[in-house]
Each structure stands twice: as C-alpha cells, then as structure tokens.
Design an enzyme around this catalytic site. Structure first.
Site: not given
Ligand code: NI
Length: 204
Positions: A123, A165-166, A169
C-alpha cells in the site's frame, strides 16, 4: 422557512478545496502513522454539487498522475490517501484490454463472491511493507462514473482484489488490518532509498 439545497449540504470543505487546488500534479500521499487521522476516517459520498464541479476533474487528474508517477507506481489509489475523505478510488483494470486506470465514485461492494484466496499486497500509505492477505476472487460493485452515470458490474481476478483493498480505505481499513503476515519489502525500500515523502507547506 428553512431551505437547504443538496449543493450546500454536500459542498467541498475548505480543506478539500485546498488539497485539490494547492497540490502539485503528483500529490502528497498520506502515510501511516503520521496521517492516521485521515487514513482511519470514514469517507463520505459525493453529492450533486461536487459531481458537477471543476474540482472533481482536477482531483481525478491529480490522483491519476500520483498513482502512475514512478515514485509510486501503484495499481490503485483511494481518495483518503491524498487527504480527501470521499468515496472515490482509481483502479487499474487488469480485466480490460490495455488495462486502463479508471475512477469510481460513491463506490460500494454489494457482494463478495467465491472462496477467499491468499495473495501479496502492499500500500502506498504503508511503506515499505508487504503482506499476505486473503481476499475474494470476485466482487459485485456499484458506483457512479464521473459524469454521474450509475453502474453495477461484476469484477473478477486481480482487479477484484484491488477493489477490495481500495474500498477498505474508504472505511478507514488498511490491508495490514487483514493480513496474515506483514514484512518489510526490501526491494521496494532499496529502489526508493533516500526518497523522502514530505508534506507540502500548506498541509495542516
Ligand atoms: Ni492502499
């Protein structure tokens, strides 16, 4: 009489406008633990006011340049990583010809499909580490295109991993929260030895 328009309720904050307008084309990327307040916050949807604004186009352009800059060279980026707590991610579409990087607004994952499989992740906001994370091989997502068109689609393969993953966030979750193992990525660190990620002077 009380009149509250959608535009005023969801307008850009002063901080958001500052970040979008003052940032260089390659933006400062928030890192842990220094920027944990931003990286751990819940992100908000865009309203009609922001969707129609010139700032949105500028933000997408700058996030694109940041993601593709040789100093980062990532496959996805979420708006909180550049200081904007809004539900937008840019994802490299490995499942499309020429693997375009595309913006997804007000995105949510509707369904996680299949059995989790482990894979390597890193990341931009957690240098210089890598880890092994178990993710679903397929997702159904809903989002808006930058012109406001709503889309629902099913995504498979590596792009599905990037979306998970995004989108994490946007809920203040980092891959290190989910990882089975986390270790220093020696090759990444060696490539960027001496490179400093310093905040712009106007950053609060
Ligand atoms: Ni990331």
């Amino acid at each position: 009489m009380i009149a509250v328009s959608c535009t005023s309720r969801s307008a850009w904050t002063e901080w958001e406008k500052t970040v979008i307008e003052q940032s260089d084309s390659v933006m400062y990327v928030c890192v842990m633990p220094a920027d944990s307040t931003i990286l751990r916050a819940q992100s908000r949807d865009f309203g009609p006011g922001e969707l129609a604004s010139p700032q949105l186009k500028t933000l997408i352009d700058k996030m694109y340049r940041t993601l593709t800059d040789p100093s980062q060279d990532g496959v996805g980026i979420a708006a909180p990583q550049v200081g904007i707590n809004r539900r937008m991610v840019l994802v490299m579409r490995y499942d499309k010809p020429d693997m375009p990087i595309e913006p997804y607004l007000n995105i949510k994952i509707d369904s996680l499909l299949g059995e989790k499989v482990p894979g390597p992740e890193g990341c931009l906001s957690v240098p210089p580490y890598r880890g092994t994370v178990r993710r679903y091989p397929s997702v159904q997502i809903s989002y808006l295109k930058p012109d406001g068109t709503p889309v629902t689609e099913k995504v498979e393969g590596y792009s599905a991993i990037i979306f998970q993953h995004e989108c994490d966030h946007l809920d203040g979750i980092l891959y290190t929260d989910r990882a089975d193992t986390v270790f220093v990525n020696e090759a990444w660190a060696a490539e960027r030895e001496g490179f400093s990620y310093s905040k712009p002077e106007w950053w609060k």
